[in-house]
Design a protein around this motif. Structure first.
Motif, PDB file in Angstrom:
ATOM      1  N   ALA A 124       4.419 -24.745  -5.596  1.00  0.00           N
ATOM      2  CA  ALA A 124       5.621 -25.593  -5.721  1.00  0.00           C
ATOM      3  C   ALA A 124       5.619 -26.699  -4.672  1.00  0.00           C
ATOM      4  N   GLY A 125       5.101 -26.385  -3.485  1.00  0.00           N
ATOM      5  CA  GLY A 125       5.036 -27.383  -2.419  1.00  0.00           C
ATOM      6  C   GLY A 125       4.102 -28.544  -2.764  1.00  0.00           C
ATOM      7  N   TYR A 126       3.024 -28.249  -3.477  1.00  0.00           N
ATOM      8  CA  TYR A 126       2.108 -29.323  -3.874  1.00  0.00           C
ATOM      9  C   TYR A 126       2.757 -30.242  -4.908  1.00  0.00           C
ATOM     10  N   VAL A 127       3.494 -29.647  -5.825  1.00  0.00           N
ATOM     11  CA  VAL A 127       4.188 -30.464  -6.833  1.00  0.00           C
ATOM     12  C   VAL A 127       5.180 -31.397  -6.133  1.00  0.00           C
ATOM     13  N   LYS A 128       5.932 -30.831  -5.209  1.00  0.00           N
ATOM     14  CA  LYS A 128       6.927 -31.620  -4.485  1.00  0.00           C
ATOM     15  C   LYS A 128       6.262 -32.722  -3.665  1.00  0.00           C
ATOM     16  N   GLY A 129       5.156 -32.389  -2.991  1.00  0.00           N
ATOM     17  CA  GLY A 129       4.447 -33.370  -2.173  1.00  0.00           C
ATOM     18  C   GLY A 129       3.867 -34.507  -3.005  1.00  0.00           C
ATOM     19  N   LEU A 130       3.341 -34.162  -4.179  1.00  0.00           N
ATOM     20  CA  LEU A 130       2.770 -35.178  -5.059  1.00  0.00           C
ATOM     21  C   LEU A 130       3.855 -36.130  -5.567  1.00  0.00           C
ATOM     22  N   LYS A 131       4.979 -35.562  -5.965  1.00  0.00           N
ATOM     23  CA  LYS A 131       6.077 -36.410  -6.442  1.00  0.00           C
ATOM     24  C   LYS A 131       6.570 -37.329  -5.323  1.00  0.00           C
ATOM     25  N   ALA A 132       6.680 -36.786  -4.123  1.00  0.00           N
ATOM     26  CA  ALA A 132       7.161 -37.585  -2.988  1.00  0.00           C
ATOM     27  C   ALA A 132       6.186 -38.720  -2.680  1.00  0.00           C
ATOM     28  N   ALA A 133       4.888 -38.427  -2.725  1.00  0.00           N
ATOM     29  CA  ALA A 133       3.890 -39.462  -2.433  1.00  0.00           C
ATOM     30  C   ALA A 133       3.959 -40.574  -3.476  1.00  0.00           C
ATOM     31  N   GLU A 134       4.075 -40.212  -4.737  1.00  0.00           N
ATOM     32  CA  GLU A 134       4.129 -41.242  -5.790  1.00  0.00           C
ATOM     33  C   GLU A 134       5.425 -42.043  -5.708  1.00  0.00           C
ATOM     34  N   GLN A 138       2.139 -48.034   5.143  1.00  0.00           N
ATOM     35  CA  GLN A 138       1.838 -46.588   5.113  1.00  0.00           C
ATOM     36  C   GLN A 138       0.822 -46.230   4.022  1.00  0.00           C
ATOM     37  N   ILE A 139       0.113 -47.249   3.518  1.00  0.00           N
ATOM     38  CA  ILE A 139      -0.711 -47.013   2.333  1.00  0.00           C
ATOM     39  C   ILE A 139      -1.783 -45.954   2.545  1.00  0.00           C
ATOM     40  N   GLU A 140      -2.398 -45.937   3.719  1.00  0.00           N
ATOM     41  CA  GLU A 140      -3.486 -44.980   3.927  1.00  0.00           C
ATOM     42  C   GLU A 140      -2.961 -43.546   3.867  1.00  0.00           C
ATOM     43  N   SER A 141      -1.869 -43.306   4.586  1.00  0.00           N
ATOM     44  CA  SER A 141      -1.282 -41.968   4.604  1.00  0.00           C
ATOM     45  C   SER A 141      -0.791 -41.561   3.208  1.00  0.00           C
ATOM     46  N   LEU A 142      -0.138 -42.478   2.516  1.00  0.00           N
ATOM     47  CA  LEU A 142       0.411 -42.139   1.196  1.00  0.00           C
ATOM     48  C   LEU A 142      -0.692 -41.878   0.179  1.00  0.00           C
ATOM     49  N   THR A 143      -1.748 -42.661   0.253  1.00  0.00           N
ATOM     50  CA  THR A 143      -2.855 -42.472  -0.689  1.00  0.00           C
ATOM     51  C   THR A 143      -3.543 -41.133  -0.444  1.00  0.00           C
ATOM     52  N   ARG A 144      -3.697 -40.789   0.819  1.00  0.00           N
ATOM     53  CA  ARG A 144      -4.297 -39.486   1.153  1.00  0.00           C
ATOM     54  C   ARG A 144      -3.406 -38.338   0.687  1.00  0.00           C
ATOM     55  N   LYS A 145      -2.097 -38.512   0.848  1.00  0.00           N
ATOM     56  CA  LYS A 145      -1.173 -37.461   0.392  1.00  0.00           C
ATOM     57  C   LYS A 145      -1.232 -37.307  -1.129  1.00  0.00           C
ATOM     58  N   ALA A 146      -1.299 -38.426  -1.833  1.00  0.00           N
ATOM     59  CA  ALA A 146      -1.383 -38.353  -3.297  1.00  0.00           C
ATOM     60  C   ALA A 146      -2.636 -37.578  -3.703  1.00  0.00           C
ATOM     61  N   ALA A 147      -3.750 -37.803  -2.991  1.00  0.00           N
ATOM     62  CA  ALA A 147      -4.994 -37.090  -3.308  1.00  0.00           C
ATOM     63  C   ALA A 147      -4.871 -35.606  -2.967  1.00  0.00           C
ATOM     64  N   PHE A 148      -4.347 -35.309  -1.786  1.00  0.00           N
ATOM     65  CA  PHE A 148      -4.244 -33.916  -1.326  1.00  0.00           C
ATOM     66  C   PHE A 148      -3.311 -33.099  -2.226  1.00  0.00           C
ATOM     67  N   TYR A 149      -2.089 -33.595  -2.386  1.00  0.00           N
ATOM     68  CA  TYR A 149      -1.111 -32.832  -3.168  1.00  0.00           C
ATOM     69  C   TYR A 149      -1.452 -32.858  -4.662  1.00  0.00           C
ATOM     70  N   GLY A 150      -1.969 -33.974  -5.126  1.00  0.00           N
ATOM     71  CA  GLY A 150      -2.330 -34.075  -6.542  1.00  0.00           C
ATOM     72  C   GLY A 150      -3.461 -33.118  -6.889  1.00  0.00           C
ATOM     73  N   ALA A 151      -4.518 -33.139  -6.079  1.00  0.00           N
ATOM     74  CA  ALA A 151      -5.637 -32.225  -6.325  1.00  0.00           C
ATOM     75  C   ALA A 151      -5.159 -30.785  -6.192  1.00  0.00           C
ATOM     76  N   GLY A 152      -4.276 -30.524  -5.219  1.00  0.00           N
ATOM     77  CA  GLY A 152      -3.728 -29.176  -5.048  1.00  0.00           C
ATOM     78  C   GLY A 152      -2.969 -28.727  -6.284  1.00  0.00           C
ATOM     79  N   HIS A 153      -2.150 -29.593  -6.815  1.00  0.00           N
ATOM     80  CA  HIS A 153      -1.376 -29.246  -8.021  1.00  0.00           C
ATOM     81  C   HIS A 153      -2.310 -28.966  -9.206  1.00  0.00           C
ATOM     82  N   PHE A 154      -3.218 -29.871  -9.465  1.00  0.00           N
ATOM     83  CA  PHE A 154      -4.063 -29.722 -10.653  1.00  0.00           C
ATOM     84  C   PHE A 154      -4.956 -28.480 -10.555  1.00  0.00           C
ATOM     85  N   LEU A 155      -5.523 -28.233  -9.358  1.00  0.00           N
ATOM     86  CA  LEU A 155      -6.402 -27.066  -9.224  1.00  0.00           C
ATOM     87  C   LEU A 155      -5.634 -25.752  -9.359  1.00  0.00           C
TER      88      LEU A 155
END
Ligand code: MN3
Length: 268
Positions: free
Chosen positions: A101-111, A125-142
């Motif tokens: 659930a935390g990954y879903v929330k993190g991905l939504k927040a990043a987007e 903040q583009i570098e941090s946000l892009t990294r968060k989108a990758a981290f939380y997004g990959a976490g959600h999908f996996l």
């Protein structure tokens, strides 16, 4: 990025849902329902019509988005205690309801933050946000693939998947040895993955560090084992090897085969 960021979020697991309900949840009403007849598992990529894009996505990444296209925490495809004794209910409930659930929330927040940046033109903040989108997004999908990689019953690879495994790993036993070794030796937190390489047109075993690092490009995960400590520590302490062995008893080859047939249909 600290995993404890996810500890704050909680979401209720939904035990008691059947696998069929789970699959249905991710599918759009029309084309998706036809796939639930069971025929899709038994037929070859060449002999069935291509599923709709929505149905394809929900077969490859079960439950990752809802009918509005929003990221969502999918229900577990079986009760939280159904995989015991290999994985106990407490581990499953915490893992699904809190961590995933935390990954879903993190991905939504990043987007949402990226949308705001586009609107304001402030990309500081583009570098941090892009990294968060990758981290939380990959976490959600996996995690969506992880839940669907397991089932309480026993299963074995379909004939076509078995042929591909024999071709690309010599035998099912050799595949199991490589997959186990990859999962057991992930440095720190990460994943063991069986993937289909779209460009190479073959099955490839990979590790993922955290969720998003060390992949090849163009690989669709078919089978995923989460080897973050939160996936096993409560039950197995630091016994990752024992946990990986337990997971091998739970592999849902029907689901793996369904993703294999789907990606083959989509991209040879
Ligand atoms: Mn996890």
């Amino acid at each position: 990025m600290n995993h404890s960021e996810n500890e704050r979020h909680s979401g209720a697991a939904e035990p008691g849902r059947s696998r069929r309900d789970f699959l249905r949840q991710g599918l759009t009403a029309g084309a998706g329902m036809a796939l639930l007849s069971g025929a899709v598992r038994a037929q070859t990529p060449e002999s069935t019509p291509s599923p709709s894009p929505e149905a394809t996505a929900s077969l490859l990444y079960p439950g990752a988005i809802d009918e509005r296209g929003e990221y969502v925490l999918p229900a577990l495809p079986y009760p939280a205690g159904a995989l015991a004794p290999h994985i106990d209910a407490e581990t499953m409930t915490l893992h699904h309801g809190k961590h995933h659930a935390g990954y879903v929330k993190g991905l939504k927040a990043a987007e949402a933050a990226l949308a705001e940046a586009r609107k304001s033109g402030d990309f500081s903040q583009i570098e941090s946000l892009t990294r968060k989108a990758a981290f939380y997004g990959a976490g959600h999908f996996l995690h969506c693939i992880f839940w669907a990689s397991m089932s309480p019953g026993s299963s074995k690879p379909s004939a076509s998947l078995a042929r591909a495994i024999n071709r690309d790993f010599d035998s099912l036993e050799s595949f199991g040895n490589q997959f186990r070794s990859a999962a057991e030796t992930v440095e720190g937190s990460g994943w063991g993955l069986l993937t289909w390489s779209i460009p190479a047109k073959k099955l490839v075993v990979l590790q993922a560090l955290n969720h998003q690092q060390s992949s090849q490009w163009g690989n669709v995960p078919l089978l995923a084992i989460d080897v973050w400590e939160h996936a096993y520590y409560k039950q197995y302490s630091d016994g990752r090897t024992e946990y990986v062995e337990a997971f091998m008893n739970l592999i849902d080859w029907d689901g793996v085969g369904m993703r294999y047939e789907t990606v083959r249909k989509m991209a040879g």
